[in-house]
Design a protein around this motif. Structure first.
Motif, PDB file in Angstrom:
ATOM      1  N   LYS A  58      35.887  43.510  29.137  1.00 47.89           N
ATOM      2  CA  LYS A  58      35.169  42.680  30.103  1.00 47.89           C
ATOM      3  C   LYS A  58      34.812  41.321  29.501  1.00 47.89           C
ATOM      4  O   LYS A  58      34.846  40.304  30.186  1.00 47.89           O
ATOM      5  CB  LYS A  58      33.896  43.400  30.559  1.00 47.89           C
ATOM      6  N   ILE A  59      34.471  41.336  28.213  1.00 48.71           N
ATOM      7  CA  ILE A  59      34.128  40.076  27.543  1.00 48.71           C
ATOM      8  C   ILE A  59      35.316  39.126  27.573  1.00 48.71           C
ATOM      9  O   ILE A  59      35.180  37.930  27.877  1.00 48.71           O
ATOM     10  CB  ILE A  59      33.676  40.346  26.095  1.00 48.71           C
ATOM     11  N   ASP A  60      36.499  39.640  27.261  1.00 51.71           N
ATOM     12  CA  ASP A  60      37.710  38.823  27.270  1.00 51.71           C
ATOM     13  C   ASP A  60      37.983  38.280  28.660  1.00 51.71           C
ATOM     14  O   ASP A  60      38.326  37.098  28.841  1.00 51.71           O
ATOM     15  CB  ASP A  60      38.892  39.666  26.779  1.00 51.71           C
ATOM     16  N   GLN A  61      37.819  39.098  29.666  1.00 52.93           N
ATOM     17  CA  GLN A  61      38.072  38.660  31.040  1.00 52.93           C
ATOM     18  C   GLN A  61      37.081  37.584  31.481  1.00 52.93           C
ATOM     19  O   GLN A  61      37.457  36.600  32.123  1.00 52.93           O
ATOM     20  CB  GLN A  61      38.013  39.861  31.983  1.00 52.93           C
ATOM     21  N   VAL A  62      35.805  37.787  31.123  1.00 55.73           N
ATOM     22  CA  VAL A  62      34.787  36.797  31.500  1.00 55.73           C
ATOM     23  C   VAL A  62      35.031  35.471  30.800  1.00 55.73           C
ATOM     24  O   VAL A  62      34.979  34.399  31.421  1.00 55.73           O
ATOM     25  CB  VAL A  62      33.378  37.332  31.178  1.00 55.73           C
ATOM     26  N   VAL A  63      35.316  35.527  29.484  1.00 55.47           N
ATOM     27  CA  VAL A  63      35.560  34.294  28.727  1.00 55.47           C
ATOM     28  C   VAL A  63      36.795  33.573  29.260  1.00 55.47           C
ATOM     29  O   VAL A  63      36.778  32.336  29.436  1.00 55.47           O
ATOM     30  CB  VAL A  63      35.721  34.608  27.227  1.00 55.47           C
ATOM     31  N   SER A  64      37.844  34.311  29.552  1.00 54.33           N
ATOM     32  CA  SER A  64      39.061  33.692  30.087  1.00 54.33           C
ATOM     33  C   SER A  64      38.814  33.073  31.450  1.00 54.33           C
ATOM     34  O   SER A  64      39.321  31.979  31.754  1.00 54.33           O
ATOM     35  CB  SER A  64      40.177  34.740  30.181  1.00 54.33           C
ATOM     36  N   ALA A  65      38.019  33.750  32.280  1.00 53.53           N
ATOM     37  CA  ALA A  65      37.708  33.202  33.601  1.00 53.53           C
ATOM     38  C   ALA A  65      36.871  31.933  33.488  1.00 53.53           C
ATOM     39  O   ALA A  65      37.110  30.950  34.202  1.00 53.53           O
ATOM     40  CB  ALA A  65      36.974  34.253  34.425  1.00 53.53           C
ATOM     41  N   VAL A  66      35.896  31.944  32.572  1.00 55.13           N
ATOM     42  CA  VAL A  66      35.057  30.756  32.374  1.00 55.13           C
ATOM     43  C   VAL A  66      35.896  29.591  31.852  1.00 55.13           C
ATOM     44  O   VAL A  66      35.721  28.441  32.277  1.00 55.13           O
ATOM     45  CB  VAL A  66      33.905  31.081  31.398  1.00 55.13           C
ATOM     46  N   ALA A  67      36.819  29.882  30.935  1.00 53.87           N
ATOM     47  CA  ALA A  67      37.685  28.826  30.403  1.00 53.87           C
ATOM     48  C   ALA A  67      38.565  28.230  31.497  1.00 53.87           C
ATOM     49  O   ALA A  67      38.742  27.002  31.576  1.00 53.87           O
ATOM     50  CB  ALA A  67      38.549  29.386  29.277  1.00 53.87           C
ATOM     51  N   MET A  68      39.106  29.086  32.352  1.00 51.07           N
ATOM     52  CA  MET A  68      39.934  28.591  33.450  1.00 51.07           C
ATOM     53  C   MET A  68      39.113  27.761  34.432  1.00 51.07           C
ATOM     54  O   MET A  68      39.563  26.715  34.922  1.00 51.07           O
ATOM     55  CB  MET A  68      40.590  29.770  34.176  1.00 51.07           C
TER      56      MET A  68
END
Length: 318
Positions: free
Chosen positions: A130-140
């Motif tokens: 979930k951390i990876d998904q959240v960070v990737s979404a925030v970066a996008m």
């Protein structure tokens, strides 16, 4: 020693070639743009003879190749020309406008690094979670948000509603540097957050590549703690692309703050360039772009040397 000298010579020669190409492109594109700066300078009431007389005064009636070589000759003597509208040396105007732009770029890069590197590292360590998904979404999301929109939102919330920071400007002329810092908080946050997206993605990708190396598996087999492995093995060996993207971000900050400076009404180089383009102020446009290109070259030069500090296996070579 000999390899170092060869490296310095090769890099210096390459830098000079880049600056020559930039000078040719800048001069050509500026003079190919529509509009006559002298007509803008004199106004609508000027006659054709008035315009022709002033053009001859500034040497704009000469062939382009003659104007180019005269400009290059001035630059080689440390003279970037004189602004057509401000009637002041371009170098002096740039020095006066450099402080807010350089400070804004510095604080923005610091914020982008403090956000990008830890978030990218967490996303790599917890890949697929979930951390990876959240960070990737925030970066996008950060990479997609326009800087002017985020700037206006921060002004409304933190300047107008809460009154924590100034909405615009750079303080009174008599204010000290410490008294001006609060004017740079909101624009620095805007540029820092938006530019952290690229650092997050590069950090994540670099660390994922390093995590798959044999020496990482060997370190785990030896019973080393995950913290030791991440700090001494993974992060250290993943720094080269991270440092590269941070350096490029710094270069982009210096040359790409026009929109943010306009939104926050900062008297920086960005606003100077925007007004120069609208007025067709050739010397200001040419001198500013040449200085920015020179800063790009210096930053890339510094990054090349920094590689050898991070990884001693890298040697200065041609």
């Amino acid at each position: 020693m000999i390899s170092s000298i060869k490296f310095l010579f090769a890099r210096t020669l390459g830098a000079l070639m880049v600056l020559v190409i930039v000078a040719i492109l800048v001069f050509s594109l500026v003079h190919m743009a529509s509009g006559d700066p002298i007509a803008v300078l004199l106004g609508d009431q000027a006659t054709a003879s008035d315009i022709a007389q002033v053009r001859a005064m500034y040497g704009l009636d000469q062939p382009l190749w003659t104007q180019f070589f005269l400009w290059v000759q001035q630059v080689l003597h440390g003279n970037l020309g004189t602004s057509l509208f401000l009637q002041r040396p371009v170098a002096q105007v740039l020095i006066e406008r450099a402080e807010p732009t350089l400070l804004l770029a510095f604080f923005s890069v610091v914020i982008a690094t403090l956000i990008g590197v830890p978030c990218g590292a967490l996303a790599a360590v917890w890949r697929g979670s979930k951390i990876d998904q959240v960070v990737s979404a925030v970066a996008m999301l950060a990479a997609s948000v326009p800087s002017f929109w985020m700037g206006l939102i921060l002004i409304r919330v933190f300047a107008v509603q809460m009154g924590w920071f100034p909405a615009s400007g750079y303080g009174p002329p008599e204010a000290s540097l410490a008294g001006r810092i609060d004017h740079l908080v909101l624009p620095s946050v805007v540029l820092g957050v938006l530019n952290s997206a690229l650092i997050i993605r590069f950090t994540r990708a670099s660390m994922l590549d390093t995590l798959g190396e044999d020496y990482v598996r060997t370190a785990r087999a030896k019973g080393l703690s995950e913290t030791t492995i991440m700090v001494k093995h993974v992060m250290k060996n993943a720094l080269i692309p991270i440092v590269t993207v941070i350096g490029l971000t710094a270069a982009l900050m210096i040359g790409g703050t026009c929109v943010t400076e306009t939104v926050f009404n900062l008297p920086g180089v960005g606003g100077l360039v925007v007004r120069a383009v609208l007025r067709r102020d050739y010397p200001v446009i040419q001198g500013t772009l040449l200085v920015v290109a020179f800063i790009y070259v210096l930053i890339n030069f510094f990054i090349d040397f920094l590689y050898t500090v991070i990884d001693p296996r890298i040697r200065l070579r041609k």
